[in-house]
Scaffold this active site. Structure first.
Site, PDB file in Angstrom:
ATOM      1  N   PHE A 151       0.892  -1.263   0.006  1.00 40.42           N
ATOM      2  CA  PHE A 151      -0.080  -0.117   0.068  1.00 40.42           C
ATOM      3  C   PHE A 151       0.900   1.151   0.083  1.00 40.42           C
ATOM      4  CE2 PHE A 151      -2.201   3.184   2.781  1.00 40.42           C
ATOM      5  CZ  PHE A 151      -3.403   3.428   2.236  1.00 40.42           C
TER       6      PHE A 151
ATOM      7  N   THR B 183       2.332   6.800   1.818  1.00 36.98           N
ATOM      8  CA  THR B 183       3.462   7.876   2.540  1.00 36.98           C
ATOM      9  C   THR B 183       4.727   8.179   1.476  1.00 36.98           C
ATOM     10  OG1 THR B 183       3.182   6.752   4.551  1.00 36.98           O
ATOM     11  CG2 THR B 183       5.365   7.944   4.212  1.00 36.98           C
TER      12      THR B 183
ATOM     13  N   SER C 268       2.671  12.291   7.545  1.00 36.60           N
ATOM     14  CA  SER C 268       1.598  12.805   8.382  1.00 36.60           C
ATOM     15  C   SER C 268       0.713  13.734   7.700  1.00 36.60           C
ATOM     16  CB  SER C 268       2.288  13.527   9.743  1.00 36.60           C
ATOM     17  OG  SER C 268       2.827  12.654  10.200  1.00 36.60           O
TER      18      SER C 268
ATOM     19  N   TRP D  69       8.807   4.075   2.773  1.00 31.44           N
ATOM     20  CA  TRP D  69       8.517   3.293   4.066  1.00 31.44           C
ATOM     21  C   TRP D  69       7.397   2.097   3.609  1.00 31.44           C
ATOM     22  CZ3 TRP D  69      12.304   3.376   7.173  1.00 31.44           C
ATOM     23  CH2 TRP D  69      12.830   4.421   7.480  1.00 31.44           C
TER      24      TRP D  69
ATOM     25  N   LEU E 242      -6.931   3.028   6.139  1.00 30.98           N
ATOM     26  CA  LEU E 242      -6.284   3.209   7.314  1.00 30.98           C
ATOM     27  C   LEU E 242      -7.018   3.147   8.711  1.00 30.98           C
ATOM     28  CD1 LEU E 242      -4.107   6.281   5.994  1.00 30.98           C
ATOM     29  CD2 LEU E 242      -3.245   4.035   6.541  1.00 30.98           C
TER      30      LEU E 242
ATOM     31  N   ALA F  92      -6.972  -0.382   9.033  1.00 32.58           N
ATOM     32  CA  ALA F  92      -5.695  -1.259   9.582  1.00 32.58           C
ATOM     33  C   ALA F  92      -5.543  -1.042  11.006  1.00 32.58           C
ATOM     34  CB  ALA F  92      -4.644  -0.910   8.719  1.00 32.58           C
TER      35      ALA F  92
ATOM     36  N   GLU G  49       0.818   4.378  10.576  1.00 33.25           N
ATOM     37  CA  GLU G  49      -0.675   4.330  10.705  1.00 33.25           C
ATOM     38  C   GLU G  49      -1.380   5.722  11.470  1.00 33.25           C
ATOM     39  OE1 GLU G  49      -3.008   2.243   9.305  1.00 33.25           O
ATOM     40  OE2 GLU G  49      -1.561   0.542   8.815  1.00 33.25           O
TER      41      GLU G  49
ATOM     42  N   THR H 190       1.064   8.907  13.389  1.00 31.14           N
ATOM     43  CA  THR H 190       1.965   8.972  14.728  1.00 31.14           C
ATOM     44  C   THR H 190       1.192   9.089  15.906  1.00 31.14           C
ATOM     45  OG1 THR H 190       2.219  11.547  14.589  1.00 31.14           O
ATOM     46  CG2 THR H 190       3.949   9.776  13.343  1.00 31.14           C
TER      47      THR H 190
ATOM     48  N   PHE I  16      -3.525  20.965  13.176  1.00 30.15           N
ATOM     49  CA  PHE I  16      -2.416  20.239  12.314  1.00 30.15           C
ATOM     50  C   PHE I  16      -1.695  21.322  11.743  1.00 30.15           C
ATOM     51  CE2 PHE I  16      -5.228  16.856  12.623  1.00 30.15           C
ATOM     52  CZ  PHE I  16      -4.426  15.643  13.050  1.00 30.15           C
TER      53      PHE I  16
HETATM   54  P1  FAD Z   1       6.884  13.048   9.690  1.00 28.89           P
HETATM   55  O1  FAD Z   1       5.406  13.145   8.994  1.00 28.89           O
HETATM   56  O2  FAD Z   1       7.614  13.798   8.997  1.00 28.89           O
HETATM   57  O3  FAD Z   1       6.532  13.107  11.045  1.00 28.89           O
HETATM   58  C1  FAD Z   1       7.466  13.589  11.916  1.00 28.89           C
HETATM   59  C2  FAD Z   1       7.258  13.911  13.473  1.00 28.89           C
HETATM   60  O4  FAD Z   1       6.522  14.866  13.386  1.00 28.89           O
HETATM   61  C3  FAD Z   1       6.415  12.964  14.090  1.00 28.89           C
HETATM   62  O5  FAD Z   1       6.894  12.709  15.282  1.00 28.89           O
HETATM   63  C4  FAD Z   1       4.987  13.499  14.023  1.00 28.89           C
HETATM   64  O6  FAD Z   1       4.147  13.088  14.972  1.00 28.89           O
HETATM   65  C5  FAD Z   1       5.441  15.031  14.145  1.00 28.89           C
HETATM   66  N1  FAD Z   1       4.111  15.776  13.584  1.00 28.89           N
HETATM   67  C6  FAD Z   1       3.549  15.789  12.326  1.00 28.89           C
HETATM   68  N2  FAD Z   1       2.752  16.578  12.168  1.00 28.89           N
HETATM   69  C7  FAD Z   1       2.701  17.359  13.309  1.00 28.89           C
HETATM   70  C8  FAD Z   1       1.832  18.522  13.826  1.00 28.89           C
HETATM   71  N3  FAD Z   1       1.113  19.248  12.981  1.00 28.89           N
HETATM   72  N4  FAD Z   1       2.316  18.976  14.976  1.00 28.89           N
HETATM   73  C9  FAD Z   1       3.291  18.493  15.702  1.00 28.89           C
HETATM   74  N5  FAD Z   1       3.997  17.245  15.432  1.00 28.89           N
HETATM   75  C10 FAD Z   1       3.665  16.987  14.247  1.00 28.89           C
HETATM   76  N6  FAD Z   1       3.325   4.260   4.887  1.00 28.89           N
HETATM   77  C11 FAD Z   1       2.469   3.568   3.889  1.00 28.89           C
HETATM   78  O7  FAD Z   1       1.953   4.326   3.023  1.00 28.89           O
HETATM   79  N7  FAD Z   1       2.580   2.173   3.771  1.00 28.89           N
HETATM   80  C12 FAD Z   1       2.994   1.343   4.276  1.00 28.89           C
HETATM   81  O8  FAD Z   1       2.971   0.163   4.250  1.00 28.89           O
HETATM   82  C13 FAD Z   1       3.885   1.782   5.499  1.00 28.89           C
HETATM   83  N8  FAD Z   1       4.653   0.895   6.187  1.00 28.89           N
HETATM   84  C14 FAD Z   1       5.358   1.505   7.038  1.00 28.89           C
HETATM   85  C15 FAD Z   1       6.533   0.676   7.696  1.00 28.89           C
HETATM   86  C16 FAD Z   1       7.369   1.035   8.688  1.00 28.89           C
HETATM   87  C17 FAD Z   1       8.292   0.266   9.433  1.00 28.89           C
HETATM   88  C18 FAD Z   1       7.452   2.430   9.006  1.00 28.89           C
HETATM   89  C19 FAD Z   1       8.295   3.093   9.966  1.00 28.89           C
HETATM   90  C20 FAD Z   1       6.675   3.442   8.434  1.00 28.89           C
HETATM   91  C21 FAD Z   1       5.678   3.019   7.392  1.00 28.89           C
HETATM   92  N9  FAD Z   1       4.802   3.832   6.678  1.00 28.89           N
HETATM   93  C22 FAD Z   1       4.061   3.162   5.762  1.00 28.89           C
HETATM   94  C23 FAD Z   1       4.889   5.081   6.797  1.00 28.89           C
HETATM   95  C24 FAD Z   1       4.288   5.889   8.105  1.00 28.89           C
HETATM   96  O9  FAD Z   1       2.879   5.758   7.903  1.00 28.89           O
HETATM   97  C25 FAD Z   1       4.979   7.147   8.352  1.00 28.89           C
HETATM   98  O10 FAD Z   1       6.141   6.926   8.738  1.00 28.89           O
HETATM   99  C26 FAD Z   1       4.144   7.938   9.496  1.00 28.89           C
HETATM  100  O11 FAD Z   1       2.903   8.230   8.822  1.00 28.89           O
HETATM  101  C27 FAD Z   1       4.962   9.118   9.491  1.00 28.89           C
HETATM  102  O12 FAD Z   1       5.423   9.828   8.385  1.00 28.89           O
HETATM  103  P2  FAD Z   1       6.927  10.404   8.200  1.00 28.89           P
HETATM  104  O13 FAD Z   1       7.583   9.269   8.646  1.00 28.89           O
HETATM  105  O14 FAD Z   1       7.103  11.241   7.018  1.00 28.89           O
HETATM  106  O15 FAD Z   1       6.927  11.388   9.649  1.00 28.89           O
END
Ligand code: FAD
Length: 387
Positions: free
Chosen positions: A133, A136, A142, A166, A243, A246, A367, A369, A387
């Site tokens: 899927f 991201t 996020s 990811w 989502l 899941a 899914e 944070t 947000f």
């Molecule tokens: P970011 O969005 O950059 O966030 C960084 C930090 O900022 C976080 O702590 C977050 O909480 C914080 N933050 C964000 N917005 C705000 C706000 N407005 N105010 C304050 N803090 C904020 N994605 C898929 O599509 N398909 C998958 O199958 C999938 N599998 C995954 C498997 C693994 C092992 C991992 C680690 C991730 C996977 N993901 C997948 C992605 C996952 O959903 C994202 O990592 C997650 O949504 C966070 O996005 P990001 O890593 O870009 O962090």
């Protein structure tokens, strides 16, 4: 008084139907016999146990909530129990099932054409076709509304460009459910392995979910036929509804990881003799074990009520956010504390807590944070989007 189950203090089991208990027992047996014995090794060697996929499929765990198309047609509580038992084994195996079932089979079932359902669902239920899927993107998960991947019309086909990061199962997927911006809004596409311009890469060096494969997807002018576009949904509600499914499973799943940790430390502290008595005979350790049981119990009750709401068609995404946030936080606290109670032994994969604790670092992030779920609940309470 009747004897209490340390990992089910409120006897949630007694609130299950006979069918739900049968599902739980069959998955528990599979996990005890085939999953737990190999998981430490898989985690250590960064290996996805692909040999388990057939067994998982034979038990009806892939797309278990779907009616027809070779799927088991079980209720939401049963799906929750499946996730809980699988994650008692390892969050990586549960992630595989969550992605296949809730993130890939669900959108095909809910938004796909009849031809797409017939073509994909039966082989996905058998585990013969593995899916991933792609929502991201590298610039920030996020905020999925800020999607860059796009698809443009070219005659009857679409041309897809962009990248996803990811993505669970990406390195072994036969088909990717990819969400992309189009002139009419965000749409879902079934991008098949072998389509020209579609490549994947494995993400290495993970210290979490090491028994699950994670990768990137790249689309360089990939021609996707109209027959591979999901016709039934336009907009971010498409991926968000997947989502919700899941995340619902994750609410249950994480509790399985916490249960495994509590069980391990109860056994360990009873036989670990320090200062002339078992660790379990000290007040400090008993308070810590009691804290773990309290967190597990509250998580279980949230999940069960959420499941009953789901099965009545009443579950709301905000309720899922409360449970995903609460239960993932509770589970990671249990796993980290269990790791500490084991002392030096706790840093070895010979015991499950370090593996569960490290896995849960992914689960608390993916899914949505923890912060994203907190802000979702805050928005529901105030009506203000912060947000
Ligand atoms: P970011 O969005 O950059 O966030 C960084 C930090 O900022 C976080 O702590 C977050 O909480 C914080 N933050 C964000 N917005 C705000 C706000 N407005 N105010 C304050 N803090 C904020 N994605 C898929 O599509 N398909 C998958 O199958 C999938 N599998 C995954 C498997 C693994 C092992 C991992 C680690 C991730 C996977 N993901 C997948 C992605 C996952 O959903 C994202 O990592 C997650 O949504 C966070 O996005 P990001 O890593 O870009 O962090």
């Amino acid at each position: 008084a009747a004897e209490l189950d340390p990992v089910d203090l409120y006897n949630v089991r007694a609130m299950l139907s006979e069918e739900e208990r049968l599902v739980q027992d069959s998955v528990a047996k599979f996990v005890d016999e085939q999953v737990i014995p190999i998981m430490g090794d898989c985690f250590e060697h960064e290996r996805f146990p692909r040999e388990l996929v057939t067994g998982v499929a034979e038990l009806g765990l892939l797309g278990s909530s779907i009616h027809g198309y070779g799927c088991a047609g079980l209720n939401g509580v049963s799906y929750g129990l499946i996730c809980q038992e699988l994650e008692r084994g390892d969050s990586g195996l549960r992630s595989f099932v969550s992605v296949q079932s809730s993130l890939c089979m669900y959108p095909i079932y809910a938004f796909g054409s009849e031809e797409q359902k017939q073509r994909w669902l039966p082989s996905m239920a058998k585990g013969e076709t593995i899916a991933c899927f792609g929502l991201t993107e590298p610039h920030g998960g996020s905020d999925p509304a800020n999607m860059k991947t796009h698809a443009k019309r070219q005659g009857k086909d679409w041309v897809l460009n962009g990248a996803k990061m990811w993505i669970t199962n990406a390195p072994i997927a036969d088909v990717a459910v990819v969400w992309a911006r189009t002139d009419d809004g965000i749409r879902g596409f079934l991008v098949e392995k072998g389509f020209k311009g579609f490549t994947t890469a494995t993400i290495k060096h993970k210290m979490s979910l090491r028994a699950s494969l994670t990768g990137s997807l790249f689309f360089d002018n990939v021609v996707v036929p109209e027959a591979n576009m999901l016709p039934g949904v336009v907009g971010l509600k498409g991926p968000l509804s997947c989502l919700t499914q899941a995340r619902y499973g994750i609410c249950w799943g994480v509790t399985g990881a916490a249960q495994a940790c509590l069980k391990d430390v109860i056994d360990y502290t009873k036989t670990r003799i320090l200062f002339g008595k078992p660790l379990a005979a000290t007040q400090a350790i008993q308070i810590r074990l009691a804290e773990m049981a309290r967190k597990i119990t509250t998580s279980q009750l949230l999940s069960l009520q959420l499941g009953r709401l789901k099965d009545q068609g009443l579950m709301q995404p905000t309720q899922v956010s409360v449970a995903k946030w609460h239960n993932a936080r509770a589970a990671i606290e249990v796993a980290r504390d269990a790791r500490d109670v084991l002392g030096g032994a706790g840093i070895s994969v010979e015991y499950s807590p370090i593996r569960h604790a490290l896995n849960l670092e992914s689960v608390i992030t993916y899914e949505g944070t923890e912060t994203v779920h907190q802000l979702t609940v805050g928005r529901a309470l105030t009506g203000i989007n912060a947000f």
